[in-house]
Design a protein around this motif. Sequence first.
Motif, short mmCIF file in Angstrom:
data_model
loop_
_atom_site.label_atom_id
_atom_site.label_comp_id
_atom_site.label_asym_id
_atom_site.label_seq_id
_atom_site.Cartn_x
_atom_site.Cartn_y
_atom_site.Cartn_z
N ALA A 1 -44.68 -51.79 -30.24
CA ALA A 1 -45.76 -51.09 -29.56
C ALA A 1 -45.21 -50.01 -28.63
O ALA A 1 -45.76 -48.90 -28.54
CB ALA A 1 -46.63 -52.07 -28.77
N LEU A 2 -44.13 -50.31 -27.92
CA LEU A 2 -43.52 -49.30 -27.04
C LEU A 2 -42.97 -48.14 -27.85
O LEU A 2 -43.12 -46.98 -27.47
CB LEU A 2 -42.42 -49.94 -26.19
N GLN A 3 -42.33 -48.45 -28.95
CA GLN A 3 -41.79 -47.38 -29.80
C GLN A 3 -42.91 -46.47 -30.30
O GLN A 3 -42.80 -45.24 -30.27
CB GLN A 3 -41.04 -48.00 -30.98
N ALA A 4 -44.02 -47.08 -30.75
CA ALA A 4 -45.15 -46.30 -31.26
C ALA A 4 -45.81 -45.49 -30.14
O ALA A 4 -46.18 -44.33 -30.35
CB ALA A 4 -46.17 -47.23 -31.90
N ALA A 5 -45.95 -46.09 -28.97
CA ALA A 5 -46.59 -45.40 -27.86
C ALA A 5 -45.78 -44.20 -27.38
O ALA A 5 -46.33 -43.12 -27.13
CB ALA A 5 -46.82 -46.37 -26.70
N VAL A 6 -44.48 -44.38 -27.27
CA VAL A 6 -43.61 -43.28 -26.84
C VAL A 6 -43.63 -42.15 -27.87
O VAL A 6 -43.73 -40.97 -27.53
CB VAL A 6 -42.17 -43.78 -26.59
N ALA A 7 -43.58 -42.51 -29.14
CA ALA A 7 -43.62 -41.50 -30.19
C ALA A 7 -44.93 -40.70 -30.14
O ALA A 7 -44.94 -39.47 -30.24
CB ALA A 7 -43.47 -42.15 -31.56
N HIS A 8 -46.04 -41.40 -29.95
CA HIS A 8 -47.34 -40.74 -29.89
C HIS A 8 -47.47 -39.89 -28.64
O HIS A 8 -47.91 -38.73 -28.70
CB HIS A 8 -48.45 -41.80 -29.95
N ALA A 9 -47.08 -40.45 -27.49
CA ALA A 9 -47.23 -39.74 -26.22
C ALA A 9 -46.40 -38.47 -26.17
O ALA A 9 -46.84 -37.45 -25.60
CB ALA A 9 -46.84 -40.67 -25.07
N PHE A 10 -45.22 -38.49 -26.76
CA PHE A 10 -44.33 -37.34 -26.72
C PHE A 10 -44.36 -36.52 -28.02
O PHE A 10 -43.54 -35.62 -28.20
CB PHE A 10 -42.90 -37.79 -26.43
N ALA A 11 -45.33 -36.84 -28.90
CA ALA A 11 -45.50 -36.11 -30.16
C ALA A 11 -44.20 -36.02 -30.96
O ALA A 11 -43.83 -34.96 -31.46
CB ALA A 11 -46.05 -34.71 -29.88
N LEU A 12 -43.52 -37.16 -31.07
CA LEU A 12 -42.28 -37.20 -31.85
C LEU A 12 -42.62 -37.28 -33.34
O LEU A 12 -43.66 -37.80 -33.72
CB LEU A 12 -41.44 -38.42 -31.45
N GLU A 13 -41.73 -36.78 -34.16
CA GLU A 13 -41.97 -36.79 -35.60
C GLU A 13 -41.95 -38.20 -36.18
O GLU A 13 -42.63 -38.49 -37.16
CB GLU A 13 -40.92 -35.93 -36.32
N ARG A 14 -41.15 -39.05 -35.58
CA ARG A 14 -41.09 -40.44 -36.06
C ARG A 14 -40.86 -41.38 -34.89
O ARG A 14 -40.42 -40.95 -33.82
CB ARG A 14 -39.97 -40.61 -37.10
N ARG A 15 -41.17 -42.63 -35.11
CA ARG A 15 -40.99 -43.64 -34.07
C ARG A 15 -39.51 -43.81 -33.77
O ARG A 15 -38.70 -43.96 -34.70
CB ARG A 15 -41.57 -44.95 -34.57
N PRO A 16 -39.11 -43.81 -32.49
CA PRO A 16 -37.69 -43.98 -32.17
C PRO A 16 -37.22 -45.39 -32.49
O PRO A 16 -37.99 -46.36 -32.42
CB PRO A 16 -37.63 -43.71 -30.66
N SER A 17 -35.95 -45.51 -32.84
CA SER A 17 -35.35 -46.83 -33.04
C SER A 17 -35.17 -47.49 -31.68
O SER A 17 -35.30 -46.85 -30.62
CB SER A 17 -34.00 -46.70 -33.73
N ALA A 18 -34.84 -48.78 -31.70
CA ALA A 18 -34.58 -49.48 -30.44
C ALA A 18 -33.46 -48.81 -29.67
O ALA A 18 -33.54 -48.63 -28.44
CB ALA A 18 -34.26 -50.94 -30.71
N ARG A 19 -32.42 -48.42 -30.38
CA ARG A 19 -31.28 -47.78 -29.72
C ARG A 19 -31.69 -46.43 -29.12
O ARG A 19 -31.32 -46.10 -27.98
CB ARG A 19 -30.15 -47.59 -30.71
N GLN A 20 -32.45 -45.65 -29.87
CA GLN A 20 -32.89 -44.35 -29.36
C GLN A 20 -33.81 -44.50 -28.16
O GLN A 20 -33.69 -43.77 -27.18
CB GLN A 20 -33.61 -43.58 -30.48
N LEU A 21 -34.72 -45.47 -28.23
CA LEU A 21 -35.65 -45.67 -27.12
C LEU A 21 -34.92 -46.18 -25.89
O LEU A 21 -35.26 -45.80 -24.76
CB LEU A 21 -36.76 -46.63 -27.53
N ARG A 22 -33.93 -47.03 -26.08
CA ARG A 22 -33.14 -47.51 -24.94
C ARG A 22 -32.49 -46.33 -24.21
O ARG A 22 -32.47 -46.28 -22.98
CB ARG A 22 -32.08 -48.50 -25.42
N GLN A 23 -31.98 -45.38 -24.99
CA GLN A 23 -31.35 -44.20 -24.38
C GLN A 23 -32.40 -43.34 -23.68
O GLN A 23 -32.18 -42.85 -22.56
CB GLN A 23 -30.63 -43.38 -25.46
N MET A 24 -33.54 -43.15 -24.31
CA MET A 24 -34.61 -42.37 -23.70
C MET A 24 -35.07 -42.97 -22.39
O MET A 24 -35.43 -42.25 -21.44
CB MET A 24 -35.80 -42.27 -24.67
N ALA A 25 -35.08 -44.29 -22.32
CA ALA A 25 -35.62 -44.99 -21.15
C ALA A 25 -34.69 -44.94 -19.94
O ALA A 25 -35.12 -45.30 -18.83
CB ALA A 25 -35.91 -46.45 -21.51
#
Length: 213
Positions: free
Chosen positions: A159-183
């Motif tokens: 859900a966090l991956q999907a929400a971040v992707a939607h909120a920031f208009a990303l082309e695809r849902r970030p992986s756990a590793r990518q989202l950890r870095q973003m956070a």
Amino acid sequence: MTTIRDMTDIEKGLTHLVAHDPRLEAIVAVSGTIPLRLSEPGFASLAAIIVSQMVSKASAAAIWSRIAAHGPITPATYLAIAPEIAATFGLSRAKAQTLSGLAQAIVEDRVDLGALLDMPPDEAMAAMTALPGIGPWTAEVYLMLCGGHRDVFPSGDVALQAAVAHAFALERRPSARQLRQMATIWSPWRSVAARLFWAYYATHMRRDALPTR
């Protein structure tokens, strides 16, 4: 260790987050009230987190009601449930084994779920993930929602991956590793950032906001 205890802490965290990442101001505006989402530490709360993994909120509630029908959810009472009865709860074999193993470890004083919350996050994570069936997502959500740890972000949460992707208009849902870095930009209030994106997922995307692995 600073922890989240009430809505004042949530507001403080949101103020910090918006100041350090202005992109979040618009997300806060459409997400409604950010819930506190704190539960009592212990077996019942951790068991509820385990039950909720990878199932809908309705399915998790149904399973939980079947377990709760057998009395207060404690390690001893859970272990006393006959195997043929436990088999009707709707748990996967892996979850059933995890809950039984966790209950047994507590009864045998091999783990103290309350004491874990007083440890630094890295130590608590290591201790929890050493338990059979307890992975990083489960440990992180327990530290967040039962211990009030303020700087935990369960990046493996779908859900966090999907929400971040939607909120920031990303082309695809970030992986756990990518989202950890973003956070990392949201430290030391990553737990409030996670609550924000769960709220965004629920209100703006109109989806069930139960933490899901």
